[in-house]
Design a protein around this motif. Structure first.
Motif, PDB file in Angstrom:
ATOM      1  N   TYR A  45      51.971  18.956  34.050  1.00 42.79           N
ATOM      2  CA  TYR A  45      52.399  20.203  32.575  1.00 42.79           C
ATOM      3  C   TYR A  45      51.601  18.875  31.475  1.00 42.79           C
ATOM      4  O   TYR A  45      51.157  21.087  30.948  1.00 42.79           O
ATOM      5  CB  TYR A  45      53.700  19.578  33.065  1.00 42.79           C
ATOM      6  N   SER A 150      62.851  17.467  50.432  1.00 43.64           N
ATOM      7  CA  SER A 150      60.996  17.162  50.938  1.00 43.64           C
ATOM      8  C   SER A 150      60.152  16.603  50.284  1.00 43.64           C
ATOM      9  O   SER A 150      59.521  15.543  50.278  1.00 43.64           O
ATOM     10  CB  SER A 150      60.793  17.929  51.854  1.00 43.64           C
ATOM     11  N   VAL A 153      61.648  13.975  44.175  1.00 44.34           N
ATOM     12  CA  VAL A 153      62.718  13.348  43.663  1.00 44.34           C
ATOM     13  C   VAL A 153      63.963  13.585  45.279  1.00 44.34           C
ATOM     14  O   VAL A 153      65.461  12.837  45.290  1.00 44.34           O
ATOM     15  CB  VAL A 153      63.114  14.745  42.026  1.00 44.34           C
ATOM     16  N   GLY A 173      61.816  23.359  53.015  1.00 41.93           N
ATOM     17  CA  GLY A 173      60.870  24.817  53.225  1.00 41.93           C
ATOM     18  C   GLY A 173      60.096  24.301  54.308  1.00 41.93           C
ATOM     19  O   GLY A 173      59.569  25.540  55.234  1.00 41.93           O
ATOM     20  N   HIS A 192      65.285  26.030  52.602  1.00 41.08           N
ATOM     21  CA  HIS A 192      65.430  27.289  51.908  1.00 41.08           C
ATOM     22  C   HIS A 192      64.644  28.184  51.496  1.00 41.08           C
ATOM     23  O   HIS A 192      64.805  29.422  50.648  1.00 41.08           O
ATOM     24  CB  HIS A 192      65.078  25.950  50.720  1.00 41.08           C
ATOM     25  N   ASN A 221      67.464  29.575  43.015  1.00 38.48           N
ATOM     26  CA  ASN A 221      67.971  29.383  43.062  1.00 38.48           C
ATOM     27  C   ASN A 221      69.527  29.156  41.944  1.00 38.48           C
ATOM     28  O   ASN A 221      70.427  29.597  42.985  1.00 38.48           O
ATOM     29  CB  ASN A 221      68.026  28.194  43.629  1.00 38.48           C
ATOM     30  N   VAL A 238      67.292  20.232  37.541  1.00 39.65           N
ATOM     31  CA  VAL A 238      66.932  18.803  37.961  1.00 39.65           C
ATOM     32  C   VAL A 238      64.948  19.603  37.272  1.00 39.65           C
ATOM     33  O   VAL A 238      64.690  19.538  36.544  1.00 39.65           O
ATOM     34  CB  VAL A 238      66.435  17.772  38.947  1.00 39.65           C
ATOM     35  N   MET A 261      69.310  18.744  32.492  1.00 42.68           N
ATOM     36  CA  MET A 261      68.833  17.129  32.508  1.00 42.68           C
ATOM     37  C   MET A 261      67.301  16.820  32.882  1.00 42.68           C
ATOM     38  O   MET A 261      66.000  17.287  33.503  1.00 42.68           O
ATOM     39  CB  MET A 261      68.932  16.721  33.957  1.00 42.68           C
ATOM     40  N   LEU A 263      65.039  13.124  33.075  1.00 39.86           N
ATOM     41  CA  LEU A 263      65.311  11.798  32.787  1.00 39.86           C
ATOM     42  C   LEU A 263      64.203  10.762  31.238  1.00 39.86           C
ATOM     43  O   LEU A 263      65.233  10.079  30.849  1.00 39.86           O
ATOM     44  CB  LEU A 263      63.948  11.474  33.648  1.00 39.86           C
ATOM     45  N   GLY A 311      55.115  22.942  50.828  1.00 37.15           N
ATOM     46  CA  GLY A 311      54.913  22.059  52.335  1.00 37.15           C
ATOM     47  C   GLY A 311      55.366  20.647  52.361  1.00 37.15           C
ATOM     48  O   GLY A 311      54.327  19.481  52.208  1.00 37.15           O
ATOM     49  N   ALA A 312      55.880  19.752  50.704  1.00 38.72           N
ATOM     50  CA  ALA A 312      56.101  18.854  50.483  1.00 38.72           C
ATOM     51  C   ALA A 312      56.640  17.699  51.153  1.00 38.72           C
ATOM     52  O   ALA A 312      57.192  17.592  52.836  1.00 38.72           O
ATOM     53  CB  ALA A 312      56.976  18.510  49.255  1.00 38.72           C
TER      54      ALA A 312
HETATM   55  P1  NAP Z   1      57.681  16.781  44.824  1.00 39.84           P
HETATM   56  O1  NAP Z   1      57.300  16.183  45.401  1.00 39.84           O
HETATM   57  O2  NAP Z   1      56.592  18.736  44.779  1.00 39.84           O
HETATM   58  O3  NAP Z   1      58.172  18.262  45.487  1.00 39.84           O
HETATM   59  C1  NAP Z   1      58.813  19.590  45.047  1.00 39.84           C
HETATM   60  C2  NAP Z   1      60.039  20.442  46.128  1.00 39.84           C
HETATM   61  O4  NAP Z   1      60.423  20.880  45.912  1.00 39.84           O
HETATM   62  C3  NAP Z   1      59.838  19.863  47.389  1.00 39.84           C
HETATM   63  O5  NAP Z   1      60.609  19.243  48.505  1.00 39.84           O
HETATM   64  C4  NAP Z   1      59.571  20.983  48.179  1.00 39.84           C
HETATM   65  O6  NAP Z   1      59.942  21.991  49.281  1.00 39.84           O
HETATM   66  C5  NAP Z   1      60.832  22.452  46.826  1.00 39.84           C
HETATM   67  N1  NAP Z   1      61.108  23.741  46.903  1.00 39.84           N
HETATM   68  C6  NAP Z   1      60.206  24.567  47.266  1.00 39.84           C
HETATM   69  N2  NAP Z   1      60.623  26.059  47.489  1.00 39.84           N
HETATM   70  C7  NAP Z   1      61.417  25.140  46.670  1.00 39.84           C
HETATM   71  C8  NAP Z   1      62.961  26.386  46.519  1.00 39.84           C
HETATM   72  N3  NAP Z   1      63.019  27.844  47.098  1.00 39.84           N
HETATM   73  N4  NAP Z   1      64.400  25.720  46.916  1.00 39.84           N
HETATM   74  C9  NAP Z   1      64.093  24.558  46.239  1.00 39.84           C
HETATM   75  N5  NAP Z   1      63.330  23.603  46.898  1.00 39.84           N
HETATM   76  C10 NAP Z   1      62.357  24.268  46.939  1.00 39.84           C
HETATM   77  O7  NAP Z   1      57.771  17.135  43.162  1.00 39.84           O
HETATM   78  P2  NAP Z   1      59.242  16.360  42.456  1.00 39.84           P
HETATM   79  O8  NAP Z   1      58.639  15.184  42.317  1.00 39.84           O
HETATM   80  O9  NAP Z   1      60.755  16.281  44.115  1.00 39.84           O
HETATM   81  O10 NAP Z   1      59.714  17.170  41.913  1.00 39.84           O
HETATM   82  C11 NAP Z   1      60.653  18.794  41.958  1.00 39.84           C
HETATM   83  C12 NAP Z   1      60.357  19.351  40.220  1.00 39.84           C
HETATM   84  O11 NAP Z   1      61.376  18.457  39.462  1.00 39.84           O
HETATM   85  C13 NAP Z   1      59.401  19.202  39.708  1.00 39.84           C
HETATM   86  O12 NAP Z   1      59.777  20.562  38.871  1.00 39.84           O
HETATM   87  C14 NAP Z   1      59.968  18.634  38.778  1.00 39.84           C
HETATM   88  O13 NAP Z   1      58.739  18.498  37.517  1.00 39.84           O
HETATM   89  C15 NAP Z   1      61.038  17.966  38.692  1.00 39.84           C
HETATM   90  N6  NAP Z   1      61.623  16.926  37.894  1.00 39.84           N
HETATM   91  C16 NAP Z   1      62.359  16.968  36.958  1.00 39.84           C
HETATM   92  C17 NAP Z   1      62.232  15.715  36.286  1.00 39.84           C
HETATM   93  C18 NAP Z   1      63.986  15.298  35.369  1.00 39.84           C
HETATM   94  O14 NAP Z   1      63.971  14.850  34.590  1.00 39.84           O
HETATM   95  N7  NAP Z   1      64.288  16.800  34.826  1.00 39.84           N
HETATM   96  C19 NAP Z   1      61.975  14.574  37.106  1.00 39.84           C
HETATM   97  C20 NAP Z   1      61.361  14.715  37.712  1.00 39.84           C
HETATM   98  C21 NAP Z   1      60.957  15.413  38.521  1.00 39.84           C
HETATM   99  P3  NAP Z   1      58.905  22.360  50.293  1.00 39.84           P
HETATM  100  O15 NAP Z   1      57.997  22.104  49.786  1.00 39.84           O
HETATM  101  O16 NAP Z   1      59.586  21.220  51.572  1.00 39.84           O
HETATM  102  O17 NAP Z   1      59.134  23.993  49.911  1.00 39.84           O
END
Ligand code: NAP
Length: 320
Positions: A45, A150, A153, A173, A192, A221, A238, A261, A263, A311-312
């Motif tokens: 981003y 997956s 986070v 997924g 999901h 969601n 998140v 939230m 971080l 596909g994480a």
């Molecule tokens: P990531 O490793 O790319 O994982 C993305 C996750 O989203 C995967 O588990 C993916 O699952 C899932 N996903 C895809 N479609 C979905 C759906 N329809 N419903 C629920 N989950 C779905 O990314 P990450 O590092 O875990 O970060 C995840 C998100 O949190 C990002 O948007 C990131 O910007 C945010 N984040 C926020 C903070 C904060 O401080 N608020 C901190 C860290 C991250 P599949 O690929 O298996 O479909």
């Protein structure tokens, strides 16, 4: 040293590998020789120029990494050259062979945790811990749905909630992702992308609903999440990539809370608490970051494409 540099915001290919002077530690600073770098969605981003907080150009991206302490400045108390560390935030950027950090951004890395795993701690485990314990204030015995389990986070949330005695439901997924989520501590796992996913979760709780939802994609969601919360339930946002419609009555009727939230809003005291807890979990093996893919530093653009694709499977890391 080699480092990725961004001279203009834009697509992943704006990241270029360049030769840069080695950083030197000032008072209270530490230079870390980096062995692995964690890729986070927020890095993409910021690179695109769409994130509200923009670094001055040119800059080196990245917040997470792990390696050895190479040099310490005057006044550094808790580290010396040769220590194994992970970094959660840097002054100079982590997509590089070396990073300049404030002492507060550096944390000891137990021997049992590889550098690649250490690079997957800072943002994902920090966010997961803050969401579960500091925002939702979840307690042992509660039912926690990690909605998007997956990725970085998600796996962190599953491990943290399981280690704390919660009943953990995860979603992914892909079949590969669902196996991973089960292996890392979820008692139950769902897809999901299945339109009946949340109804299946509700039935699993005998219709009572879940106490806490760690929501990774709120724009898709959140509306449905509110319908499967137990009374007094909390959903922590998140991740979200757009607007969503909700029926507030679903929150009213359950005395439910929707908690935002980020971080980076955590206070110094909360950050200290987060990293004390993560350090203990890494040391005793309760926390073990999953590395799905290792790429070289020169492949930073590819890593940015891949982290945004479905596909994480745990974390993507760069190896300098
Ligand atoms: P990531 O490793 O790319 O994982 C993305 C996750 O989203 C995967 O588990 C993916 O699952 C899932 N996903 C895809 N479609 C979905 C759906 N329809 N419903 C629920 N989950 C779905 O990314 P990450 O590092 O875990 O970060 C995840 C998100 O949190 C990002 O948007 C990131 O910007 C945010 N984040 C926020 C903070 C904060 O401080 N608020 C901190 C860290 C991250 P599949 O690929 O298996 O479909």
């Amino acid at each position: 040293m080699k480092a990725i540099r961004v001279h203009a915001f834009g697509k992943p290919e704006v990241m270029e590998l360049k030769e840069m002077p080695d950083p030197q530690p000032d008072t209270g600073h530490i230079v870390v020789r980096i062995h692995a770098i964690g890729i986070n969605p927020v890095d993409t981003y910021i690179r695109s120029g769409l994130y509200p907080v923009k670094p001055d150009l040119p800059y080196t991206p990245g917040m997470d990494a792990a390696g050895f302490v190479e040099a310490v400045g005057k006044g550094v108390k808790n580290f010396r050259p040769g220590n194994r560390v992970y970094v959660a935030g840097t002054i100079s950027g982590s997509y590089a062979e070396k990073a300049l950090c404030a002492e507060s951004q550096v944390h000891h890395l137990p021997d049992r945790v590889s550098f690649a795993q250490g690079a997957g701690v800072g943002v994902p485990y920090g966010a997961a811990y803050r969401a579960i314990f500091q925002r939702a204030k979840a307690v042992p015995g509660e039912v926690v749905l990690v909605h998007g389990a997956s990725g970085g986070v998600g796996i962190a949330s599953v491990q943290l909630a399981r280690a704390a005695g919660m009943r953990v439901i995860g979603t992914a997924g892909t079949e590969k992702g669902r196996i991973l989520v089960t292996e890392h501590g979820a008692h139950h796992v769902f897809d999901h992308n299945d339109p009946d996913c949340l109804e299946k979760v509700r039935l699993l709780t005998d219709g009572k609903g879940v106490d806490v939802i760690i929501e990774i994609l709120a724009n898709v969601n959140l509306g449905k999440d509110l319908g499967i919360l137990a009374r007094g339930g909390r959903v922590v946002i998140v991740g979200s990539r757009g607007p969503v419609e909700i029926d507030p009555r679903n929150a009213m009727s359950r005395d439910a809370a929707i908690l935002g939230m980020v971080l980076f809003n955590a206070s110094e005291c909360e950050m200290n608490s987060i990293h004390a807890a993560l350090g203990a979990g890494l040391e005793n093996g309760a926390l073990a970051p999953v590395i799905g893919r290792e790429l070289s530093l020169s492949e930073a653009a590819r890593a940015h494409h891949e982290i945004m694709a479905p596909g994480a499977y745990g974390k993507i890391v760069l190896i300098p």
